[in-house]
Motif scaffolding. Structure first.
Motif, mmCIF file in Angstrom:
data_model
loop_
_atom_site.group_PDB
_atom_site.id
_atom_site.type_symbol
_atom_site.label_atom_id
_atom_site.label_comp_id
_atom_site.label_asym_id
_atom_site.label_seq_id
_atom_site.Cartn_x
_atom_site.Cartn_y
_atom_site.Cartn_z
ATOM 1 N N LEU A 86 49.814 8.046 61.171
ATOM 2 C CA LEU A 86 49.893 8.804 62.420
ATOM 3 C C LEU A 86 48.492 9.000 62.987
ATOM 4 O O LEU A 86 47.503 8.991 62.250
ATOM 5 C CB LEU A 86 50.543 10.170 62.181
ATOM 6 N N PHE A 87 48.421 9.192 64.297
ATOM 7 C CA PHE A 87 47.150 9.407 64.972
ATOM 8 C C PHE A 87 47.117 10.814 65.565
ATOM 9 O O PHE A 87 47.843 11.115 66.507
ATOM 10 C CB PHE A 87 46.959 8.367 66.078
ATOM 11 N N ARG A 88 46.337 11.692 64.964
ATOM 12 C CA ARG A 88 46.099 13.059 65.425
ATOM 13 C C ARG A 88 47.395 13.830 65.721
ATOM 14 O O ARG A 88 47.517 14.470 66.783
ATOM 15 C CB ARG A 88 45.188 13.058 66.656
ATOM 16 N N PRO A 89 48.375 13.796 64.814
ATOM 17 C CA PRO A 89 49.647 14.487 65.108
ATOM 18 C C PRO A 89 49.493 15.986 65.286
ATOM 19 O O PRO A 89 50.255 16.611 66.034
ATOM 20 C CB PRO A 89 50.510 14.155 63.881
ATOM 21 N N GLU A 90 48.491 16.564 64.604
ATOM 22 C CA GLU A 90 48.291 18.006 64.730
ATOM 23 C C GLU A 90 47.924 18.394 66.150
ATOM 24 O O GLU A 90 48.264 19.491 66.620
ATOM 25 C CB GLU A 90 47.238 18.493 63.723
ATOM 26 N N GLU A 91 47.227 17.493 66.877
ATOM 27 C CA GLU A 91 46.856 17.782 68.254
ATOM 28 C C GLU A 91 48.092 17.812 69.153
ATOM 29 O O GLU A 91 48.197 18.637 70.068
ATOM 30 C CB GLU A 91 45.859 16.741 68.768
ATOM 31 N N ASN A 92 49.030 16.910 68.916
ATOM 32 C CA ASN A 92 50.262 16.908 69.707
ATOM 33 C C ASN A 92 51.092 18.147 69.455
ATOM 34 O O ASN A 92 51.685 18.712 70.387
ATOM 35 C CB ASN A 92 51.084 15.659 69.397
ATOM 36 N N LEU A 93 51.146 18.602 68.200
ATOM 37 C CA LEU A 93 51.953 19.780 67.900
ATOM 38 C C LEU A 93 51.283 21.055 68.408
ATOM 39 O O LEU A 93 51.968 21.993 68.833
ATOM 40 C CB LEU A 93 52.227 19.849 66.396
ATOM 41 N N ILE A 152 45.468 20.301 84.924
ATOM 42 C CA ILE A 152 45.367 18.976 84.323
ATOM 43 C C ILE A 152 45.818 19.043 82.867
ATOM 44 O O ILE A 152 45.433 19.960 82.132
ATOM 45 C CB ILE A 152 43.919 18.444 84.407
ATOM 46 N N LEU A 153 46.618 18.077 82.457
ATOM 47 C CA LEU A 153 47.091 18.038 81.081
ATOM 48 C C LEU A 153 45.942 17.671 80.146
ATOM 49 O O LEU A 153 45.189 16.733 80.404
ATOM 50 C CB LEU A 153 48.222 17.017 80.936
ATOM 51 N N GLU A 154 45.823 18.397 79.058
ATOM 52 C CA GLU A 154 44.786 18.133 78.064
ATOM 53 C C GLU A 154 45.254 17.012 77.143
ATOM 54 O O GLU A 154 45.942 17.232 76.150
ATOM 55 C CB GLU A 154 44.471 19.402 77.258
ATOM 56 N N GLY A 155 44.881 15.795 77.472
ATOM 57 C CA GLY A 155 45.358 14.638 76.743
ATOM 58 C C GLY A 155 44.689 14.463 75.390
ATOM 59 O O GLY A 155 43.484 14.685 75.251
ATOM 60 N N VAL A 156 45.466 14.025 74.402
ATOM 61 C CA VAL A 156 44.920 13.745 73.068
ATOM 62 C C VAL A 156 44.030 12.503 73.132
ATOM 63 O O VAL A 156 42.954 12.457 72.529
ATOM 64 C CB VAL A 156 46.055 13.565 72.043
ATOM 65 N N THR A 157 44.467 11.486 73.884
ATOM 66 C CA THR A 157 43.638 10.290 74.052
ATOM 67 C C THR A 157 42.363 10.640 74.805
ATOM 68 O O THR A 157 41.277 10.145 74.477
ATOM 69 C CB THR A 157 44.413 9.189 74.787
ATOM 70 N N ARG A 158 42.475 11.476 75.827
ATOM 71 C CA ARG A 158 41.299 11.943 76.574
ATOM 72 C C ARG A 158 40.286 12.578 75.635
ATOM 73 O O ARG A 158 39.084 12.259 75.673
ATOM 74 C CB ARG A 158 41.741 12.959 77.634
ATOM 75 N N LYS A 159 40.753 13.477 74.800
ATOM 76 C CA LYS A 159 39.875 14.176 73.854
ATOM 77 C C LYS A 159 39.213 13.189 72.900
ATOM 78 O O LYS A 159 38.021 13.311 72.585
ATOM 79 C CB LYS A 159 40.701 15.210 73.071
ATOM 80 N N SER A 160 39.972 12.200 72.453
ATOM 81 C CA SER A 160 39.443 11.196 71.518
ATOM 82 C C SER A 160 38.376 10.333 72.190
ATOM 83 O O SER A 160 37.351 10.003 71.578
ATOM 84 C CB SER A 160 40.584 10.326 70.993
ATOM 85 N N GLU A 193 33.207 1.184 86.462
ATOM 86 C CA GLU A 193 34.508 1.025 85.805
ATOM 87 C C GLU A 193 35.368 2.254 86.090
ATOM 88 O O GLU A 193 34.840 3.324 86.412
ATOM 89 C CB GLU A 193 34.360 0.867 84.285
ATOM 90 N N ALA A 194 36.678 2.080 85.936
ATOM 91 C CA ALA A 194 37.617 3.199 86.028
ATOM 92 C C ALA A 194 38.809 2.875 85.140
ATOM 93 O O ALA A 194 39.223 1.713 85.038
ATOM 94 C CB ALA A 194 38.064 3.431 87.469
ATOM 95 N N PHE A 195 39.356 3.895 84.493
ATOM 96 C CA PHE A 195 40.529 3.670 83.649
ATOM 97 C C PHE A 195 41.296 4.962 83.422
ATOM 98 O O PHE A 195 40.737 6.058 83.469
ATOM 99 C CB PHE A 195 40.131 3.044 82.301
ATOM 100 N N GLY A 196 42.603 4.803 83.202
ATOM 101 C CA GLY A 196 43.445 5.914 82.799
ATOM 102 C C GLY A 196 43.521 5.957 81.286
ATOM 103 O O GLY A 196 43.274 4.960 80.603
ATOM 104 N N ALA A 197 43.886 7.123 80.737
ATOM 105 C CA ALA A 197 43.967 7.293 79.291
ATOM 106 C C ALA A 197 45.202 8.101 78.926
ATOM 107 O O ALA A 197 45.437 9.174 79.474
ATOM 108 C CB ALA A 197 42.716 8.001 78.775
ATOM 109 N N GLY A 198 46.007 7.566 78.005
ATOM 110 C CA GLY A 198 47.217 8.262 77.569
ATOM 111 C C GLY A 198 47.806 7.599 76.343
ATOM 112 O O GLY A 198 47.360 6.531 75.916
ATOM 113 N N THR A 199 48.840 8.214 75.786
ATOM 114 C CA THR A 199 49.432 7.724 74.541
ATOM 115 C C THR A 199 50.016 6.330 74.693
ATOM 116 O O THR A 199 49.829 5.468 73.838
ATOM 117 C CB THR A 199 50.528 8.693 74.054
ATOM 118 N N ALA A 200 50.748 6.073 75.774
ATOM 119 C CA ALA A 200 51.472 4.812 75.902
ATOM 120 C C ALA A 200 50.539 3.617 75.965
ATOM 121 O O ALA A 200 50.708 2.639 75.236
ATOM 122 C CB ALA A 200 52.373 4.848 77.133
#
Length: 358
Positions: free
Chosen positions: A86-93, A256-264, A297-304
């Motif tokens: 798993l990848f950072r499951p504690e952050e999602n919970l 703004i949603l605090e994304g786990v990928t963003r934080k990483s 550069e520009a990019f989006g970041a998210g789980t999917a």
């Protein structure tokens, strides 16, 4: 939440596993699901792993009328050792509980739910695809189930975790997408529910998404809901810009949603000694950087997608072509590094991954 014995009811009629080469996102579900109920008298009770099946709710269930629901999204992988990772499951919970708090839903025990999730993953290990770019998507959700039309928080809830094997977000390789800047519709405002993962946040964006798709764009870029001036998110992802060597991402601002990928990504960039800042950034500032030749550069970041490179931004009066519609080197490095850590192909110096013991 007091630990309660987990009941496991195995599905005797196992479904055939899908072809890993034709997996879509969220179309196929595994043999089992996790459920747990809440009542104001008992608290959270009756944790079960049961066969995946429809659930029964009364038409007056409050989730149908007032949208009291939250959800999360994370993934499980088979690492290079053949173990579940798993990848950072504690952050999602943690974020699930932040969403619970915003939607007036009782908190869960993050440790306990993670232990139940691991049990579910062990049972469904054969459903985790191993082909390049594939994973098992994990969707925890909580809905209000009390039968009442009162405009008040429900007294009853159901927590579920369902699993779906998913294919590579980029089956033909990572490619920059075209984004339309949305000037009319609003995703969220301060004090609203933008920081929570709740259903209405997403369905409220369908009109803008359809408008963008009809004009040939993959996603929309949201501006702030008050001044329509500051950049917030892209689609359902956080957004990053590399401007004159510095990486800028909109600061968390209660919408703004605090994304786990963003934080990483922020942590990874700091480790690489890349200048990264979280601050307000206006569309006018971005436009000026583009005309000055500084928008690299520009990019989006998210789980999917992990990262989704942006090659084109469509404004009302002009189109901005970013990096010649090519994936930037930094974007590519972030994607390769994070996916490598997630799958165990690269070392994890941050302690982000968690192996599931069985």
């Amino acid at each position: 939440m007091i630990e309660v014995q987990l009941e496991v009811i195995e599905n005797v009629e196992k479904k055939p596993k899908p072809n890993p080469d034709s997996l879509q996102f969220g179309k196929v579900f595994t043999d089992h699901m996790f459920t747990m109920d809440f009542s104001s008298e008992k608290g959270w009770f009756q944790p079960q792993i049961i066969p995946y099946a429809p659930i029964s709710l009364e038409p007056a269930a409050m989730v149908f009328h007032y949208g009291q629901s939250v959800f999360e999204g994370l993934k499980a992988y088979i690492n290079t050792d053949g173990n579940i990772q798993l990848f950072r499951p504690e952050e999602n919970l943690k974020r699930l509980n932040r969403s619970n708090n915003r939607l007036s839903i009782p908190p869960i025990s993050e440790e306990l739910i993670l232990s139940y999730l691991k049990r579910l993953l062990i049972l469904e290990k054969d459903w985790i695809p191993t082909a390049e770019g594939t994973s098992l998507y994990i969707r925890p959700l909580i809905i209000a189930t009390e039968s009442s039309l009162s405009v008040a928080p429900s007294k009853n809830y159901k927590l579920m975790i369902i699993l779906s094997p998913v294919g590579s977000y980029y089956p033909e390789g990572i490619h920059p997408v075209s984004i339309q800047v949305e000037h009319h519709f609003t995703r969220a405002v301060r004090g609203g529910t933008g920081t929570a993962k709740t259903g209405g946040n997403y369905s409220g964006g369908y009109n803008a998404q359809k408008k963008a798709a009809d004009q040939g764009h993959a996603q929309v870029m949201w501006l702030d809901g008050v001044e329509k001036k500051y950049i917030e998110e892209v689609g359902s992802m956080n957004i990053f810009f590399k401007i004159n060597g510095q990486v800028v991402t909109p600061e968390l601002n209660d919408s703004i949603l605090e994304g786990v990928t963003r934080k990483s990504i922020i942590q990874l960039l700091k480790d690489w000694k890349v200048d990264v800042v979280e601050r307000k950034i206006s569309l006018d500032e971005l436009r000026q950087a583009y005309h000055d030749g500084l928008l690299e550069e520009a990019f989006g970041a998210g789980t999917a997608a992990v990262v989704s490179p942006i090659g084109e931004l469509s404004l009302e009066d002009e189109t901005m072509i970013i990096n010649g519609r090519q994936t930037g080197e930094l974007t590519k490095s972030l994607y390769t590094t994070i996916t490598g850590i997630q799958t165990g192909k690269l070392p994890d110096p941050f302690g982000w991954t968690e192996k599931v013991e069985y």
